[in-house]
Design a protein around this motif. Structure first.
Motif, short mmCIF file in Angstrom:
data_model
loop_
_atom_site.label_atom_id
_atom_site.label_comp_id
_atom_site.label_asym_id
_atom_site.label_seq_id
_atom_site.Cartn_x
_atom_site.Cartn_y
_atom_site.Cartn_z
N THR A 66 0.85 -1.19 0.00
CA THR A 66 0.00 0.00 0.00
C THR A 66 0.88 1.23 0.00
O THR A 66 1.65 1.45 0.93
N LEU A 67 0.73 2.03 -1.03
CA LEU A 67 1.62 3.15 -1.26
C LEU A 67 1.55 4.20 -0.16
O LEU A 67 2.55 4.86 0.14
N ASP A 68 0.39 4.35 0.48
CA ASP A 68 0.25 5.45 1.43
C ASP A 68 1.00 5.22 2.73
O ASP A 68 0.98 6.08 3.61
N TYR A 69 1.68 4.08 2.87
CA TYR A 69 2.54 3.87 4.02
C TYR A 69 3.95 4.46 3.80
O TYR A 69 4.78 4.42 4.71
N TYR A 70 4.20 4.97 2.58
CA TYR A 70 5.56 5.32 2.21
C TYR A 70 5.69 6.75 1.70
O TYR A 70 4.77 7.29 1.07
N VAL A 71 6.85 7.32 1.97
CA VAL A 71 7.29 8.52 1.25
C VAL A 71 7.74 8.06 -0.13
O VAL A 71 8.41 7.04 -0.26
N ILE A 72 7.36 8.82 -1.15
CA ILE A 72 7.75 8.47 -2.51
C ILE A 72 8.62 9.59 -3.08
O ILE A 72 8.26 10.77 -3.00
N GLY A 73 9.74 9.20 -3.61
CA GLY A 73 10.64 10.16 -4.22
C GLY A 73 10.81 9.90 -5.71
O GLY A 73 10.68 8.76 -6.17
N TRP A 74 11.10 10.97 -6.43
CA TRP A 74 11.48 10.86 -7.83
C TRP A 74 12.95 11.26 -7.96
O TRP A 74 13.37 12.27 -7.40
N PHE A 75 13.68 10.48 -8.71
CA PHE A 75 15.09 10.72 -8.94
C PHE A 75 15.35 10.64 -10.44
O PHE A 75 14.53 10.10 -11.19
N ARG A 76 16.48 11.17 -10.85
CA ARG A 76 16.84 11.04 -12.27
C ARG A 76 18.34 10.88 -12.41
O ARG A 76 19.11 11.33 -11.57
N ARG A 77 18.72 10.22 -13.48
CA ARG A 77 20.13 10.06 -13.81
C ARG A 77 20.33 10.44 -15.26
O ARG A 77 19.81 9.76 -16.15
N ALA A 78 21.05 11.53 -15.46
CA ALA A 78 21.36 11.98 -16.81
C ALA A 78 22.65 11.31 -17.29
O ALA A 78 23.46 10.89 -16.46
N PRO A 79 22.84 11.21 -18.58
CA PRO A 79 24.06 10.58 -19.10
C PRO A 79 25.32 11.24 -18.56
O PRO A 79 25.45 12.47 -18.61
N GLY A 80 26.19 10.43 -18.00
CA GLY A 80 27.45 10.95 -17.49
C GLY A 80 27.36 11.67 -16.18
O GLY A 80 28.35 12.25 -15.71
N LYS A 81 26.20 11.65 -15.54
CA LYS A 81 26.02 12.37 -14.28
C LYS A 81 25.55 11.43 -13.18
O LYS A 81 25.06 10.34 -13.45
N GLU A 82 25.71 11.87 -11.95
CA GLU A 82 25.23 11.08 -10.83
C GLU A 82 23.71 11.21 -10.69
O GLU A 82 23.11 12.17 -11.18
N ARG A 83 23.15 10.25 -9.98
CA ARG A 83 21.72 10.29 -9.72
C ARG A 83 21.37 11.52 -8.89
O ARG A 83 22.08 11.86 -7.95
N GLU A 84 20.27 12.16 -9.24
CA GLU A 84 19.86 13.42 -8.60
C GLU A 84 18.45 13.27 -8.06
O GLU A 84 17.55 12.75 -8.74
N GLY A 85 18.25 13.73 -6.83
CA GLY A 85 16.91 13.77 -6.27
C GLY A 85 16.12 14.90 -6.89
O GLY A 85 16.60 16.02 -6.95
N VAL A 86 14.91 14.60 -7.36
CA VAL A 86 14.08 15.58 -8.04
C VAL A 86 12.98 16.11 -7.13
O VAL A 86 12.77 17.32 -7.02
N SER A 87 12.28 15.20 -6.47
CA SER A 87 11.15 15.59 -5.65
C SER A 87 10.76 14.46 -4.74
O SER A 87 11.08 13.29 -5.00
N TYR A 88 10.05 14.78 -3.66
CA TYR A 88 9.43 13.75 -2.84
C TYR A 88 8.08 14.24 -2.33
O TYR A 88 7.81 15.45 -2.30
N ILE A 89 7.29 13.26 -1.91
CA ILE A 89 5.98 13.57 -1.35
C ILE A 89 5.76 12.68 -0.14
O ILE A 89 6.11 11.49 -0.15
N SER A 90 5.18 13.25 0.90
CA SER A 90 4.96 12.52 2.14
C SER A 90 3.81 11.53 1.99
O SER A 90 3.10 11.51 0.99
N HIS A 91 3.61 10.75 3.03
CA HIS A 91 2.60 9.69 3.01
C HIS A 91 1.23 10.23 2.64
O HIS A 91 0.52 9.64 1.80
#
Length: 122
Positions: free
Chosen positions: A28-53
């Motif tokens: 059940t998704l509402d038990y978790y914080v959900i984050g979006w991340f991205r990885r561009a070519p040649g770059k490290e993974r970057e945190g984009v956004s998150y949303i609380s439960h």
């Protein structure tokens, strides 16, 4: 088993929009914080956004503030990332992840999707 599946990626021109979805199964998704991340070519993974439960707490990386909006529909077990005014530098593989704590640090999240490709090009 916790499973996250991203969708909605694609190729759009600069200034365009996309809406990414992160669908959960096996939990059940509402038990978790959900984050979006991205990885561009040649770059490290970057945190984009998150949303609380509950959806009452959100945060964004400076690079996307004012252009991206995160939301969740717990009834549909899905989190969304609306991306407007897209720029070539937004090109990346976008991942969603589930965790228990707020933050844009990927170490806070322990369940990850496979990612969806977003390409911004004219």
């Amino acid at each position: 088993q916790l499973q996250l599946v991203e969708s909605g990626g694609g190729l759009v021109q600069p200034g365009g929009s996309l809406r990414l979805s992160c669908a959960a199964s096996g939990f059940t998704l509402d038990y978790y914080v959900i984050g979006w991340f991205r990885r561009a070519p040649g770059k490290e993974r970057e945190g984009v956004s998150y949303i609380s439960h509950s959806g009452g707490n959100t945060n964004y990386a400076d690079s996307v503030k004012g252009r991206f909006t995160i939301s969740r529909d717990n009834a549909k077990n899905t989190v969304f990332l609306q991306m407007n005014n897209l720029k070539p530098e937004d090109t990346a593989i976008y991942y969603c992840a589930a965790g228990q704590y707020f933050g844009l640090d990927s170490r806070l999240y322990n369940s990850w999707g496979q990612g969806t490709q977003v390409t911004i090009s004219s």
